[in-house]
Each structure stands twice: as C-alpha cells, then as structure tokens.
Design an enzyme around this catalytic site. Structure first.
Site, PDB file in Angstrom:
ATOM      1  N   ARG A  46       9.587 -10.066  13.019  1.00 40.93           N
ATOM      2  CA  ARG A  46       8.847 -10.683  11.921  1.00 40.93           C
ATOM      3  C   ARG A  46       7.462 -11.101  12.416  1.00 40.93           C
ATOM      4  NH1 ARG A  46      10.413 -15.638  11.237  1.00 40.93           N
ATOM      5  NH2 ARG A  46      12.533 -15.119  10.605  1.00 40.93           N
ATOM      6  N   ASP A 170     -12.432  -9.866  -0.468  1.00 43.17           N
ATOM      7  CA  ASP A 170     -11.502  -8.754  -0.693  1.00 43.17           C
ATOM      8  C   ASP A 170     -12.334  -7.474  -0.590  1.00 43.17           C
ATOM      9  OD1 ASP A 170      -9.929  -6.725  -1.751  1.00 43.17           O
ATOM     10  OD2 ASP A 170      -8.974  -8.021  -3.245  1.00 43.17           O
ATOM     11  N   LYS A 195      -4.609   1.092  -0.419  1.00 41.68           N
ATOM     12  CA  LYS A 195      -5.644   1.881  -1.078  1.00 41.68           C
ATOM     13  C   LYS A 195      -6.346   2.794  -0.068  1.00 41.68           C
ATOM     14  CE  LYS A 195      -4.160  -0.798  -4.354  1.00 41.68           C
ATOM     15  NZ  LYS A 195      -4.804  -2.044  -4.758  1.00 41.68           N
TER      16      LYS A 195
HETATM   17  C1  LIG Z   1      -4.391  -3.357  -4.950  1.00 41.89           C
HETATM   18  C2  LIG Z   1      -5.298  -4.485  -4.751  1.00 41.89           C
HETATM   19  C3  LIG Z   1      -4.828  -5.723  -4.284  1.00 41.89           C
HETATM   20  C4  LIG Z   1      -3.356  -5.994  -4.046  1.00 41.89           C
HETATM   21  O1  LIG Z   1      -2.843  -5.209  -3.003  1.00 41.89           O
HETATM   22  P1  LIG Z   1      -1.313  -4.673  -2.973  1.00 41.89           P
HETATM   23  O2  LIG Z   1      -1.294  -3.879  -1.714  1.00 41.89           O
HETATM   24  O3  LIG Z   1      -1.121  -3.857  -4.204  1.00 41.89           O
HETATM   25  O4  LIG Z   1      -0.440  -5.865  -2.937  1.00 41.89           O
HETATM   26  C5  LIG Z   1      -5.756  -6.727  -4.091  1.00 41.89           C
HETATM   27  N1  LIG Z   1      -7.063  -6.538  -4.324  1.00 41.89           N
HETATM   28  C6  LIG Z   1      -7.555  -5.358  -4.774  1.00 41.89           C
HETATM   29  C7  LIG Z   1      -9.015  -5.228  -5.015  1.00 41.89           C
HETATM   30  C8  LIG Z   1      -6.693  -4.302  -5.006  1.00 41.89           C
HETATM   31  O5  LIG Z   1      -7.188  -3.153  -5.472  1.00 41.89           O
END
Ligand SMILES: *Cc1c(COP(=O)(O)O)cnc(C)c1O
Length: 381
Positions: A46, A170, A195
């Site tokens: 973990r 982000d 992504k």
């Molecule tokens: C997809 C996404 C998230 C969340 O990520 P997950 O891997 O789906 O939990 C957060 N911020 C952005 C900009 C995203 O495109």
C-alpha cells in the site's frame, strides 16, 4: 536531458536482480524482512511498490519536481490534496473545473466544513477579494475542461505566495510535455494519468508531483493511511505509455490545430474553443506558459441546439462517443449530459457548458480521416 529522452530514461533503472530492461510488474503485496523492521525499503505494497517507485521517479523528472506520488485515480490524487485541509479552511477554485472535482468538493467536502469558492480564475486580479485568513488552497486547472480557458500560473502563484496559500494545478489537459507548473511557481501538480500520461485508454490512475520534502511526506502519509494506491500492473502500463508521450503529444497538437481550423471555417459551427487561436481567451498566456496547444478542441453548433449536438455525436464514425480524453484514439463527448452532468444547469451555463457544446479529444489517427469524419457528421446536423 531533453523531454523525450527523459520520458524514456529518467528515474528508470534496469531491474537490479535480473537486469530486465523493462520495469517488472512486482505483483506482490508484501516483502520479506531480514529481521523485524529491516527490509530493502519495501514493507507492504500500500505504501510502496517497486514498479510504482520507478513510475514516480520518472514522473517527478518529467515535471521537474523532487517527488511524485501515484494514486489509484486522478480523483484519489485530488482527494489526498483536500485531506491536507481541516474544517473551517477555505479553497479558491475555478468555475469550470473538471465535473468530478466539482462533485467531490461540493458533495463530499463541503459537508465536512470546507468552504469552496468557485470563481473566475482567468483574471488573476479577481482572486484577492476571496482571500481571508482561512484560505489554505488555490486549486486551478489549465487549460480548463471543456472550454479550454487559460489560468496564468505565474500570476496566481505570486498571489498564493504573498498570502501563504498552497497552489495546486491540475495539469491533466496539458501533460508535462506542454506545461510544467512547478517551474511557474505551483506547489503541487496533479495529473489524471488516465489521460495523456497513460495515453491508451487502458488504465485509471492519478499522480501528484511536488518539490517540498515536508509536503511530500504529508501527502505520502495520506496515501498510506487512506489507501488510494495504484496496483503494479497499472503502474507498468503508465510507465509504458509515458515512453511515447512526446511522440503522441506532438501528433495530438498537430491534429488538434488542423481540426480547430477546419471547425472555425465551417458554416454550421458557432464558436470554437482552442487556445492556439490568436483571438482565443488567454492565448498570450498560453503562448507564454505552454509549449503547444494540445489536442483538446471544443465547439458549439450554431443555435446551441441539443438535438443537433446529439446528431453530431451519434454520427461520427472514426471519433468514438465516450467520456475521457488523451488516448491515441479520437473521442467526442457532450459535456452537458456526460462529463459535466453532475453540475447544476445554472453553473453549467455560466461556464459555457451549453447544450450545443461538444468536446473533441483529437487522437493520433491520420488527419485526413478525422476531418472527413467531422465533415460528414456535420452534413447530417
Ligand atoms: C479525468 C480527470 C480527472 C479525474 O481523473 P480520474 O483518473 O478519472 O480519476 C481530474 N481532472 C481532469 C482535468 C480530468 O480530465
């Protein structure tokens, strides 16, 4: 080292026991101890796993940071950052952030007594009036989802620093290939590795990258205590994805630019959102802080008609109608009813997430086929 070389090599060592060039998938939950408390740095998976460690070292290098921590999803990574806070603390964030982030902030953490201000962050001078002694975090996304607005990371960072507020970015839409927020003054960089980093739509994962040792220790403590850790197979998949990140991003940017221009000149299109246009909101800032404009393009159909958007989304053949983005294949998404469905209508309208808006994640297929596909789907609108 330049970016492509780093993507392949930074932080990655051949396996010390076998010499395996590709990082092995250490599919184990526990590790032998010589005597109680004496181990080779790994006790229980973990907290740490060797496959994950190589990925974290690689990601830290790509973001020019000292430490990375991987999570079981992007939301798991964001959750860990919010857990740095306590009831009474306040967060300033954008008014068109990722729908899942908005849902977590408003539905999970507001009831715990954390206050979120969802504001226009694209004009940094707007921020200061929301700051008070309880403000602990600025959470920003740039480019934003889905209208690709640009936040000036350096300008927001100056405000955060002056007020002793942690700044988290982000960076999912840009990827480290296009933008490195730590270099621009951010304290935390977050990725949905699902992504562009993973890049093949076959894994869900998140990551945080930081410079500060103490912040890293606190975030790792949260990971180990709360358990949103990724598995070794997923770590391997993201490591493998990153080896072509620079090649993929170059192709995403080239195709994204061509799709954006095609849409802009099409008579059935209302507005095209792509930060590379000279007249796009934040274009000058994007030019300053990004090394390209990415593969995300959003647009509205003239008249903002829900049925027209549905017809487009259902008639593309090369593009696939699906949530998510950043994979090699092209996707189309109707934000108002898919990724942003959990956001109240009034908030959606304010952020430009109207019924006629569609978001494209432009993939790396041959551009001629993508344009033909968009063209034939628009003919049916
Ligand atoms: C997809 C996404 C998230 C969340 O990520 P997950 O891997 O789906 O939990 C957060 N911020 C952005 C900009 C995203 O495109």
């Amino acid at each position: 080292m330049k970016f492509g070389t780093k993507a392949l090599h930074a932080g990655i060592e051949p396996d010390p026991t076998t010499g395996a060039v590709m990082t092995p998938i250490y599919q184990t939950s526990t590790f032998v101890q010589e005597y109680p408390g004496k181990h080779k740095g790994y006790a229980y998976a973990r907290g740490k796993n060797p496959t994950r460690t190589q990925l974290e070292n690689n990601l830290a290098a790509l973001e020019n940071g000292n430490h990375a921590i991987c999570f079981s999803s992007g939301m798991g990574a964001i959750d860990a950052v919010i857990k740095l806070l306590k009831p009474g603390d306040e967060v300033i964030t954008g008014d068109d952030i990722y729908g899942g982030s908005y849902r977590m902030f408003s539905k999970i953490y507001e009831p715990f007594g954390i206050k979120f201000h969802y504001i226009n962050l694209y004009d940094a001078s707007n921020i200061e009036k929301y700051i008070n002694s309880n403000t602990k975090l600025i959470w920003a996304e740039t480019p934003t989802n889905p209208t690709l607005k640009i936040v000036d990371i350096e300008a927001v960072s100056a405000i955060a620093k002056a007020n002793h507020i942690t700044l988290a970015i982000d960076n999912t839409f840009a990827s480290p290939y296009l933008q490195n927020p730590l270099d621009l003054g951010a304290d935390i960089v977050m990725h949905s590795a699902t992504k562009y980093l993973g890049g093949h739509s076959d894994v869900v994962m998140g990551a945080l990258v930081v410079n500060d040792d103490e912040l890293y220790q606190r975030l790792h403590f949260i990971l180990n205590s709360c358990g949103a850790n990724p598995g070794p197979m997923d770590s391997f998949l993201v490591l493998r994805g990153i080896k072509t990140l620079h090649l993929r991003m170059k192709a995403h940017c080239e195709n994204g630019e061509k799709v954006a221009h095609f849409l802009k000149n099409h008579p059935k299109i209302g507005h095209v959102y792509w930060p590379g246009f000279e007249d796009a909101n934040g274009h000058q800032i994007a030019k300053k802080q990004m090394r390209g404009f990415g593969g995300m393009v959003s647009f509205t159909l003239k008249g903002d008609d829900f049925d027209a958007a549905m017809r487009f989304a259902c008639n593309v053949k090369v593009f696939t109608l699906a949530e998510s983005l950043g994979g090699v294949e092209s996707l189309v998404n109707h934000p108002a009813s898919m990724t942003h469905a959990s956001i109240p209508k009034a908030e959606k309208d304010k952020a430009g997430v109207v019924d006629g808006l569609l978001r494209l994640s432009v993939g790396v297929e041959d551009i001629e086929d993508l344009i033909l596909d968009i063209d034939q789907a628009l003919d049916l609108v």
